[in-house]
Scaffold this motif. Structure first.
Motif, PDB file in Angstrom:
ATOM      1  N   TYR A  81      56.943  59.528  81.289  1.00  0.00           N
ATOM      2  CA  TYR A  81      57.286  60.729  82.033  1.00  0.00           C
ATOM      3  C   TYR A  81      58.823  60.548  82.343  1.00  0.00           C
ATOM      4  CZ  TYR A  81      52.124  61.610  82.528  1.00  0.00           C
ATOM      5  OH  TYR A  81      50.932  61.543  82.496  1.00  0.00           O
ATOM      6  N   ARG A 139      59.570  67.958  81.365  1.00  0.00           N
ATOM      7  CA  ARG A 139      59.348  69.279  82.276  1.00  0.00           C
ATOM      8  C   ARG A 139      58.611  70.392  81.167  1.00  0.00           C
ATOM      9  NH1 ARG A 139      64.984  70.116  85.732  1.00  0.00           N
ATOM     10  NH2 ARG A 139      65.452  67.922  85.049  1.00  0.00           N
ATOM     11  N   SER A 140      57.885  70.932  81.838  1.00  0.00           N
ATOM     12  CA  SER A 140      56.635  71.934  81.376  1.00  0.00           C
ATOM     13  C   SER A 140      57.698  72.901  80.542  1.00  0.00           C
ATOM     14  CB  SER A 140      56.225  72.562  82.143  1.00  0.00           C
ATOM     15  OG  SER A 140      55.168  73.543  81.524  1.00  0.00           O
ATOM     16  N   GLY A 169      54.129  68.875  78.208  1.00  0.00           N
ATOM     17  CA  GLY A 169      54.595  68.877  79.412  1.00  0.00           C
ATOM     18  C   GLY A 169      53.864  68.215  80.469  1.00  0.00           C
ATOM     19  N   SER A 170      54.421  67.860  81.388  1.00  0.00           N
ATOM     20  CA  SER A 170      53.818  66.724  82.458  1.00  0.00           C
ATOM     21  C   SER A 170      52.689  67.060  83.021  1.00  0.00           C
ATOM     22  CB  SER A 170      54.918  66.277  83.304  1.00  0.00           C
ATOM     23  OG  SER A 170      55.181  67.233  83.969  1.00  0.00           O
ATOM     24  N   ASP A 171      52.373  68.449  82.828  1.00  0.00           N
ATOM     25  CA  ASP A 171      51.164  69.157  83.305  1.00  0.00           C
ATOM     26  C   ASP A 171      50.028  69.005  82.470  1.00  0.00           C
ATOM     27  OD1 ASP A 171      52.507  70.821  81.819  1.00  0.00           O
ATOM     28  OD2 ASP A 171      52.313  72.666  83.040  1.00  0.00           O
ATOM     29  N   GLU A 172      50.359  68.651  81.103  1.00  0.00           N
ATOM     30  CA  GLU A 172      49.406  68.514  80.093  1.00  0.00           C
ATOM     31  C   GLU A 172      48.502  67.239  80.099  1.00  0.00           C
ATOM     32  OE1 GLU A 172      50.589  70.034  76.285  1.00  0.00           O
ATOM     33  OE2 GLU A 172      52.322  70.941  77.212  1.00  0.00           O
ATOM     34  N   THR A 173      47.493  67.410  79.307  1.00  0.00           N
ATOM     35  CA  THR A 173      46.568  66.125  79.139  1.00  0.00           C
ATOM     36  C   THR A 173      46.977  65.555  77.684  1.00  0.00           C
ATOM     37  OG1 THR A 173      44.754  67.226  80.416  1.00  0.00           O
ATOM     38  CG2 THR A 173      44.201  65.214  79.487  1.00  0.00           C
ATOM     39  N   ALA A 217      55.306  63.830  92.444  1.00  0.00           N
ATOM     40  CA  ALA A 217      54.258  64.614  92.100  1.00  0.00           C
ATOM     41  C   ALA A 217      53.675  63.958  90.834  1.00  0.00           C
ATOM     42  CB  ALA A 217      54.299  65.979  91.811  1.00  0.00           C
ATOM     43  N   LEU A 218      54.471  63.274  89.996  1.00  0.00           N
ATOM     44  CA  LEU A 218      54.035  62.770  88.607  1.00  0.00           C
ATOM     45  C   LEU A 218      53.336  61.560  88.611  1.00  0.00           C
ATOM     46  CD1 LEU A 218      57.448  62.905  86.685  1.00  0.00           C
ATOM     47  CD2 LEU A 218      55.614  64.462  86.359  1.00  0.00           C
ATOM     48  N   ALA A 247      49.824  62.784  88.426  1.00  0.00           N
ATOM     49  CA  ALA A 247      49.392  63.286  87.096  1.00  0.00           C
ATOM     50  C   ALA A 247      49.218  62.347  86.146  1.00  0.00           C
ATOM     51  CB  ALA A 247      50.677  64.307  86.851  1.00  0.00           C
TER      52      ALA A 247
END
Ligand SMILES: [Zn+2]
Ligand SMILES: [Zn+2]
Length: 327
Positions: free
Chosen positions: A168, A193-194, A213-217, A233-234, A237
């Motif tokens: 990350y 970053r997304s 992106g860091s919001d993805e699985t 916040a990571l 995640a």
């Protein structure tokens, strides 16, 4: 000599002419040829790390040549090329030093924090914390190995032997660690970053099997995750992307607060841990591995006088790879 000085946290660095330092017992005087800029420098300059030496010459990824030796210097000769990392001095007698964990020494002193560093034409270092650098690396190329490389290597080492490694924050440390992980036969999953297509392309170029992106699985659960971005916040995640029994390692020295998260993300024996500093053993192992693994660093050079611009570019995320100052 010319130097860039931090006179108070929260201020820009100031160009200054300061007296050239003289080596004391066990010290070498080094003509700086290149000094990389680390995110830790930003944390010091911004006042997020307390009690720096003031005024301070920052910089702890130094490559230079020995120009003068103090008494009792036996590891190096005048003319030798050396690298100087973050760990600048340890006491040798506390329980951490005695137990092989000098990175946690109670009285440790760090280059570019409690000891003047490499944003200058000359710098002093304790010979015991200087390292030879393989001749296959140029000065500029070698500079980011001294922190991004070393601490990245320690971060990967404590993550364990797992095959699927998530990273990350794809900056200077990640660029190097991704190459080490591939050399060790592991798979790298890069989180940026997304929507940062350029960083994702660059990660794939370094051999990542997946980038998003860091919001993805990720397509498969990770065995371990390494977090280099200073973003709390990571942590949840990364836990959510990590399999049972996996480890999430925070590789930075400072991070924003970690938000509350459901216990189920940690349950099933997942582990969160951090990495602090480095030991000399980390340095020796990594600097031997780097040429064998064919590590290549991505750099952008700036004249020493433009140190503030290099810091601004690092802060804004505009850099691919590492900024390197040339005195
Ligand atoms: Zn100690
Ligand atoms: Zn650093």
């Amino acid at each position: 000599m010319r130097a860039q000085l931090l006179t108070a946290p929260g201020r820009n660095l100031a160009a200054a002419d300061v007296p050239a330092p003289r080596p004391g017992p066990g010290q070498v005087l080094i003509r700086v040829r290149a000094c990389a800029v680390c995110r830790t420098d930003l944390h010091i300059i911004d006042g997020e790390l307390p009690h720096p030496k003031l005024p301070l010459i920052p910089g702890h990824e130094i490559v230079g040549s020995v120009v003068e030796k103090g008494t009792h210097v036996d590891r190096f000769q005048v003319g030798d090329r050396v690298g100087v990392p973050w760990l600048g001095w340890t006491c040798g007698v506390c329980e951490y030093c005695q137990g092989g964990r000098e990175n946690l020494c109670d009285r440790a002193r760090f280059t570019g924090y409690q000891i003047d560093g490499g944003y200058a034409e000359l710098t002093l270092a304790d010979q015991r914390y200087c390292f030879a650098i393989d001749p296959s690396f140029g000065d500029v190329e070698a500079a980011p190995l001294l922190c991004a490389g070393l601490i990245g290597y320690r971060t990967l080492r404590v993550a364990g032997e797992g095959e699927r490694i998530g990273i990350y924050g794809f900056g200077a440390a990640a660029h190097i660690v991704a190459q080490v992980a591939r050399y060790q036969g592991r798979q790298v999953f890069a989180f940026t970053r997304s929507g940062d297509q350029a960083a994702q392309d660059s990660a794939r170029g370094l051999g990542a099997v997946w980038a998003g992106g860091s919001d993805e699985t990720p397509p498969e659960p990770l065995d371990a995750a390494l977090i280099f971005a200073p973003v709390g916040a990571l942590v949840p995640a990364a836990l959510a992307a990590t399999r049972k029994g996996g480890t999430v390692v925070c590789g930075g020295i400072h991070m924003s607060d970690i938000p509350a998260f459901p216990y189920r993300l940690l349950w099933e024996e997942r582990v969160i841990r951090s990495v602090a500093n480095l030991t000399r053993r980390d340095a020796e192992e990594f600097l031997a591995l780097a040429p064998a693994a064919g590590i290549r660093t991505t750099t952008r050079t700036y004249p020493l006088a433009e140190a503030n611009q290099a810091l601004t570019d690092l802060r804004s995320g505009a850099l691919e790879g590492a900024a390197v100052l040339l005195p």
